[in-house]
Design a protein around this motif. Structure first.
Motif, short mmCIF file in Angstrom:
data_model
loop_
_atom_site.label_atom_id
_atom_site.label_comp_id
_atom_site.label_asym_id
_atom_site.label_seq_id
_atom_site.Cartn_x
_atom_site.Cartn_y
_atom_site.Cartn_z
N GLN A 179 0.83 -1.20 0.00
CA GLN A 179 0.00 0.00 0.00
C GLN A 179 0.87 1.25 0.00
N LEU A 222 1.93 1.90 -3.51
CA LEU A 222 0.87 2.27 -4.43
C LEU A 222 0.48 3.74 -4.33
N GLN A 223 0.82 4.45 -3.26
CA GLN A 223 0.43 5.84 -3.11
C GLN A 223 1.20 6.70 -4.11
N THR A 249 -5.95 8.32 -10.69
CA THR A 249 -5.12 7.53 -9.78
C THR A 249 -5.96 6.67 -8.86
N GLN A 292 -5.58 2.80 -8.64
CA GLN A 292 -5.35 2.14 -7.36
C GLN A 292 -6.38 1.05 -7.11
#
Length: 117
Positions: free
Chosen positions: A67, A70-71, A89, A93
Motif C-alpha cells: 500500500q 501504491l500511493q 489515480t 489504485q
C-alpha cells in the motif's frame, strides 16, 4: 458331540464371563487404535493451521508494504488537472488492489488445495 454339550452346560457361567472379557479386550484394543489415529490427525491439523497462520502473517506483512508503494506522488498542476489526476489515480489504485486481491485469493486457494489434498 454329547460331551461338548455337557461341558458347555456345566461351564456356561465361566464361558459367558470369558466371552465378555474377550469382547471387552477387543473393544479396548479398538479404542486404543482409534485414539492413536485421532492424536495423529490432531497433530496434522495443528501443523496445517500453523502453516496457514504463518501464510496469513506473511500476507498481512506484505499488504502494508504494498500500500505504501501504491500511493502516488502528487505533482504540482493546475486545479482542474489535479482533480482529473486524482480520479484517474483512484481508479488505477482500485484496479491494482483488485488484481492484488485476486492474486492473493489464487495463492491462498492453491495453498489450501495443497494442504487438504
Amino acid at each position: 458331540m454329547e460331551e461338548w454339550i455337557r461341558i458347555v452346560q456345566t461351564h456356561s457361567e465361566v464361558l459367558t464371563v470369558a466371552a465378555i472379557v474377550f469382547m471387552g479386550l477387543i473393544l479396548a484394543i479398538s479404542l486404543s487404535r482409534i485414539l492413536r489415529q485421532i492424536k495423529k490427525l490432531n497433530r496434522s491439523l495443528a501443523s496445517i493451521t500453523n502453516n496457514i497462520q504463518a501464510y496469513f502473517d506473511v500476507i498481512m506483512q506484505e499488504e502494508p508494504q504494498g500500500q505504501e508503494e501504491l500511493q502516488p506522488q502528487e505533482e504540482p498542476r493546475g486545479y482542474e488537472q489535479k482533480d482529473m489526476y486524482d480520479e484517474s489515480t483512484k481508479e488505477e489504485q482500485n484496479l491494482i488492489e483488485d488484481r492484488k486481491r485476486q492474486e492473493e485469493e489464487e495463492v491462498f486457494n492453491a495453498v489450501l488445495q495443497e494442504y487438504f489434498s
